[in-house]
Design a protein around this motif. Structure first.
Motif, PDB file in Angstrom:
ATOM      1  N   SER A   1       0.819  -1.200   0.000  1.00 10.59           N
ATOM      2  CA  SER A   1       0.000   0.000   0.000  1.00 10.59           C
ATOM      3  C   SER A   1       0.856   1.254   0.000  1.00 10.59           C
ATOM      4  O   SER A   1       1.965   1.289   0.534  1.00 10.59           O
ATOM      5  CB  SER A   1      -0.917  -0.002   1.224  1.00 10.59           C
ATOM      6  OG  SER A   1      -0.146  -0.033   2.409  1.00 10.59           O
ATOM      7  N   LYS A   2       0.296   2.297  -0.604  1.00  8.14           N
ATOM      8  CA  LYS A   2       0.980   3.584  -0.671  1.00  8.14           C
ATOM      9  C   LYS A   2       0.908   4.265   0.689  1.00  8.14           C
ATOM     10  O   LYS A   2      -0.132   4.241   1.357  1.00  8.14           O
ATOM     11  CB  LYS A   2       0.319   4.450  -1.737  1.00  8.14           C
ATOM     12  CG  LYS A   2       0.824   5.885  -1.784  1.00  8.14           C
ATOM     13  CD  LYS A   2      -0.004   6.706  -2.753  1.00  8.14           C
ATOM     14  CE  LYS A   2       0.360   8.183  -2.697  1.00  8.14           C
ATOM     15  NZ  LYS A   2       0.041   8.792  -1.401  1.00  8.14           N
ATOM     16  N   PRO A   3       1.982   4.932   1.123  1.00 11.68           N
ATOM     17  CA  PRO A   3       1.929   5.674   2.383  1.00 11.68           C
ATOM     18  C   PRO A   3       0.945   6.838   2.299  1.00 11.68           C
ATOM     19  O   PRO A   3       0.633   7.333   1.219  1.00 11.68           O
ATOM     20  CB  PRO A   3       3.364   6.196   2.551  1.00 11.68           C
ATOM     21  CG  PRO A   3       4.206   5.400   1.609  1.00 11.68           C
ATOM     22  CD  PRO A   3       3.313   4.978   0.494  1.00 11.68           C
TER      23      PRO A   3
ATOM     24  N   VAL B   1       7.025   6.008  10.248  1.00 16.85           N
ATOM     25  CA  VAL B   1       6.901   7.279   9.550  1.00 16.85           C
ATOM     26  C   VAL B   1       8.240   7.701   8.960  1.00 16.85           C
ATOM     27  O   VAL B   1       9.305   7.190   9.336  1.00 16.85           O
ATOM     28  CB  VAL B   1       6.374   8.405  10.479  1.00 16.85           C
ATOM     29  CG1 VAL B   1       5.096   7.993  11.179  1.00 16.85           C
ATOM     30  CG2 VAL B   1       7.432   8.810  11.492  1.00 16.85           C
ATOM     31  N   ALA B   2       8.168   8.632   8.038  1.00 18.15           N
ATOM     32  CA  ALA B   2       9.342   9.306   7.498  1.00 18.15           C
ATOM     33  C   ALA B   2       9.004  10.787   7.400  1.00 18.15           C
ATOM     34  O   ALA B   2       7.835  11.168   7.275  1.00 18.15           O
ATOM     35  CB  ALA B   2       9.724   8.751   6.129  1.00 18.15           C
ATOM     36  N   VAL B   3      10.033  11.624   7.480  1.00 21.91           N
ATOM     37  CA  VAL B   3       9.858  13.068   7.379  1.00 21.91           C
ATOM     38  C   VAL B   3      10.627  13.573   6.166  1.00 21.91           C
ATOM     39  O   VAL B   3      11.789  13.204   5.963  1.00 21.91           O
ATOM     40  CB  VAL B   3      10.355  13.786   8.655  1.00 21.91           C
ATOM     41  CG1 VAL B   3      10.404  15.287   8.448  1.00 21.91           C
ATOM     42  CG2 VAL B   3       9.469  13.435   9.841  1.00 21.91           C
TER      43      VAL B   3
ATOM     44  N   VAL C   1      11.014  10.653  -2.631  1.00 22.12           N
ATOM     45  CA  VAL C   1      10.158   9.835  -1.774  1.00 22.12           C
ATOM     46  C   VAL C   1       9.856   8.499  -2.440  1.00 22.12           C
ATOM     47  O   VAL C   1       9.867   7.450  -1.788  1.00 22.12           O
ATOM     48  CB  VAL C   1       8.862  10.596  -1.437  1.00 22.12           C
ATOM     49  CG1 VAL C   1       7.839   9.663  -0.806  1.00 22.12           C
ATOM     50  CG2 VAL C   1       9.157  11.755  -0.504  1.00 22.12           C
ATOM     51  N   GLU C   2       9.578   8.524  -3.731  1.00 19.94           N
ATOM     52  CA  GLU C   2       9.304   7.275  -4.444  1.00 19.94           C
ATOM     53  C   GLU C   2      10.491   6.325  -4.374  1.00 19.94           C
ATOM     54  O   GLU C   2      10.309   5.113  -4.189  1.00 19.94           O
ATOM     55  CB  GLU C   2       8.941   7.580  -5.899  1.00 19.94           C
ATOM     56  CG  GLU C   2       7.562   8.195  -6.059  1.00 19.94           C
ATOM     57  CD  GLU C   2       7.268   8.564  -7.502  1.00 19.94           C
ATOM     58  OE1 GLU C   2       8.124   8.275  -8.376  1.00 19.94           O
ATOM     59  OE2 GLU C   2       6.191   9.143  -7.766  1.00 19.94           O
ATOM     60  N   ARG C   3      11.699   6.849  -4.499  1.00 26.67           N
ATOM     61  CA  ARG C   3      12.891   5.994  -4.389  1.00 26.67           C
ATOM     62  C   ARG C   3      13.028   5.453  -2.977  1.00 26.67           C
ATOM     63  O   ARG C   3      13.385   4.282  -2.776  1.00 26.67           O
ATOM     64  CB  ARG C   3      14.139   6.774  -4.793  1.00 26.67           C
ATOM     65  CG  ARG C   3      14.196   7.143  -6.270  1.00 26.67           C
ATOM     66  CD  ARG C   3      15.606   7.484  -6.702  1.00 26.67           C
ATOM     67  NE  ARG C   3      16.140   8.642  -6.001  1.00 26.67           N
ATOM     68  CZ  ARG C   3      16.007   9.899  -6.420  1.00 26.67           C
ATOM     69  NH1 ARG C   3      15.336  10.161  -7.543  1.00 26.67           N
ATOM     70  NH2 ARG C   3      16.532  10.893  -5.750  1.00 26.67           N
ATOM     71  N   HIS C   4      12.740   6.291  -1.982  1.00 29.00           N
ATOM     72  CA  HIS C   4      12.849   5.860  -0.584  1.00 29.00           C
ATOM     73  C   HIS C   4      11.847   4.757  -0.267  1.00 29.00           C
ATOM     74  O   HIS C   4      12.140   3.847   0.516  1.00 29.00           O
ATOM     75  CB  HIS C   4      12.623   7.050   0.346  1.00 29.00           C
ATOM     76  CG  HIS C   4      12.633   6.707   1.799  1.00 29.00           C
ATOM     77  ND1 HIS C   4      13.798   6.570   2.521  1.00 29.00           N
ATOM     78  CD2 HIS C   4      11.613   6.446   2.667  1.00 29.00           C
ATOM     79  CE1 HIS C   4      13.507   6.250   3.773  1.00 29.00           C
ATOM     80  NE2 HIS C   4      12.189   6.166   3.886  1.00 29.00           N
ATOM     81  N   CYS C   5      10.660   4.836  -0.873  1.00 30.00           N
ATOM     82  CA  CYS C   5       9.582   3.889  -0.572  1.00 30.00           C
ATOM     83  C   CYS C   5       9.599   2.645  -1.450  1.00 30.00           C
ATOM     84  O   CYS C   5       8.712   1.793  -1.330  1.00 30.00           O
ATOM     85  CB  CYS C   5       8.229   4.582  -0.723  1.00 30.00           C
ATOM     86  SG  CYS C   5       7.957   5.927   0.432  1.00 30.00           S
TER      87      CYS C   5
ATOM     88  N   PRO D   1       7.931   0.807   2.159  1.00 27.24           N
ATOM     89  CA  PRO D   1       7.302   2.110   2.401  1.00 27.24           C
ATOM     90  C   PRO D   1       6.808   2.257   3.828  1.00 27.24           C
ATOM     91  O   PRO D   1       6.276   1.306   4.411  1.00 27.24           O
ATOM     92  CB  PRO D   1       6.133   2.118   1.415  1.00 27.24           C
ATOM     93  CG  PRO D   1       5.834   0.676   1.161  1.00 27.24           C
ATOM     94  CD  PRO D   1       7.150  -0.033   1.234  1.00 27.24           C
ATOM     95  N   PRO D   2       6.966   3.427   4.433  1.00 26.29           N
ATOM     96  CA  PRO D   2       6.412   3.682   5.767  1.00 26.29           C
ATOM     97  C   PRO D   2       4.897   3.846   5.701  1.00 26.29           C
ATOM     98  O   PRO D   2       4.315   3.946   4.622  1.00 26.29           O
ATOM     99  CB  PRO D   2       7.096   4.987   6.182  1.00 26.29           C
ATOM    100  CG  PRO D   2       7.411   5.669   4.894  1.00 26.29           C
ATOM    101  CD  PRO D   2       7.696   4.578   3.902  1.00 26.29           C
ATOM    102  N   ARG D   3       4.282   3.882   6.848  1.00 26.51           N
ATOM    103  CA  ARG D   3       2.821   4.053   6.910  1.00 26.51           C
ATOM    104  C   ARG D   3       2.419   5.488   6.576  1.00 26.51           C
ATOM    105  O   ARG D   3       1.382   5.729   5.951  1.00 26.51           O
ATOM    106  CB  ARG D   3       2.341   3.690   8.323  1.00 26.51           C
ATOM    107  CG  ARG D   3       0.853   3.871   8.557  1.00 26.51           C
ATOM    108  CD  ARG D   3       0.068   2.670   8.141  1.00 26.51           C
ATOM    109  NE  ARG D   3      -1.340   2.802   8.454  1.00 26.51           N
ATOM    110  CZ  ARG D   3      -1.871   2.528   9.652  1.00 26.51           C
ATOM    111  NH1 ARG D   3      -1.082   2.112  10.644  1.00 26.51           N
ATOM    112  NH2 ARG D   3      -3.164   2.662   9.853  1.00 26.51           N
ATOM    113  N   CYS D   4       3.234   6.440   7.011  1.00 29.94           N
ATOM    114  CA  CYS D   4       2.900   7.846   6.836  1.00 29.94           C
ATOM    115  C   CYS D   4       4.162   8.641   6.544  1.00 29.94           C
ATOM    116  O   CYS D   4       5.216   8.377   7.138  1.00 29.94           O
ATOM    117  CB  CYS D   4       2.218   8.379   8.099  1.00 29.94           C
ATOM    118  SG  CYS D   4       1.886  10.148   8.087  1.00 29.94           S
ATOM    119  N   ILE D   5       4.060   9.609   5.635  1.00 32.64           N
ATOM    120  CA  ILE D   5       5.173  10.500   5.325  1.00 32.64           C
ATOM    121  C   ILE D   5       4.702  11.927   5.555  1.00 32.64           C
ATOM    122  O   ILE D   5       3.700  12.365   4.993  1.00 32.64           O
ATOM    123  CB  ILE D   5       5.661  10.324   3.878  1.00 32.64           C
ATOM    124  CG1 ILE D   5       6.126   8.885   3.658  1.00 32.64           C
ATOM    125  CG2 ILE D   5       6.789  11.300   3.573  1.00 32.64           C
ATOM    126  CD1 ILE D   5       6.643   8.610   2.257  1.00 32.64           C
TER     127      ILE D   5
END
Length: 246
Positions: free
Chosen positions: A2-4, A37-39, A91-95, A99-103
């Motif tokens: 799933s997408k964050p 999460v990620a910031v 962000v797409e590369r990081h995920c 992928p985290p739940r929330c960015i």
């Protein structure tokens, strides 16, 4: 996979607590609520949140960090530094793998920053911090109008919810600020969050374990701040749950 959930903290003005609010929300969700999460720090070239993380790591010695590991789940959330125009690709590369739940995105002020409209259009929700200043509130109103004209009314983008969060509201101005916020919410259709961050001094960056304030390395703690974290954490959890099911 799933997408964050993409959540932006945005305002047309500086000095309204966007960065402190981003750190507070990320630390509450990650350390208190157990979210992955990620910031994304888009404050190029200063990268305020990344600098705060570096300062915290330098200020807190190894012994203190070891104590923190025993006190909480000590897996820090990542901070991605990127200009606004490159944020989505980064962000797409990081995920790509996990992928985290929330960015959470900490955006610089002003809509005219290159790539801001495109980035905001990719958000699931946007939170606008509003202070007790009538001028700040009018700037937010104008910002919402522009966002509505350029994104929402044209049927573009992913934005599903917009929020107002009362921030840096002092006791003496609370009644008038609350009334203006309710009026702004009624007139724009933006949702007014129940949480009000009246104790702004508690949300200043924390560079010592003994001080009270927000920190990227461990949960916010201490008196009123801890009680505030429960309230804000519950509301953010409800928002994320709703966004996940819509």
């Amino acid at each position: 996979m799933s997408k964050p959930i993409y959540l932006a903290i945005a305002s047309p003005k500086g000095g309204v607590g966007k960065t402190s609010l981003t750190v507070l929300a990320a630390s509450i969700l990650h350390y208190h609520r157990g979210y992955d999460v990620a910031v994304v720090d888009c404050n190029h070239p200063v990268y305020t949140i990344a600098r705060l993380r570096q300062q915290e790591s330098e200020e807190l010695n190894h012994q203190r960090l070891m104590r923190l590991k025993h006190r909480a789940s000590y897996v820090t959330y990542p901070i991605i530094c990127t200009p606004v125009r490159e944020a989505l690709n980064r962000v797409e590369r990081h995920c790509a793998d996990n992928p985290p739940r929330c960015i959470l995105f900490d955006l610089p002020p002003l809509m005219r920053t290159e790539g801001t409209v495109e980035l905001l259009s990719a958000m699931d929700a946007v939170v606008f911090p509003v202070t007790g200043s009538p001028m700040d509130m009018e700037a937010v109103r104008h910002f919402i109008d522009i966002l509505g004209e350029q994104i929402l009314t044209m049927g573009k983008g992913n934005i599903r919810e917009l929020y107002l969060l009362r921030n840096m509201i002092e006791a003496w101005e609370r009644k008038d600020a609350d009334e203006r916020c309710r009026t702004l919410s009624d007139e724009t259709g933006v949702l007014l969050m129940q949480t009000s961050l009246s104790h702004s001094r508690l949300c200043r960056p924390l560079l010592s374990e003994r001080r009270r304030g927000v920190c990227t390395l461990f949960p916010p703690h201490g008196g009123k701040l801890s009680r505030l974290c429960i309230e804000l954490g519950n509301e953010l959890h409800e928002i994320l749950q709703r966004l996940c099911t819509e």
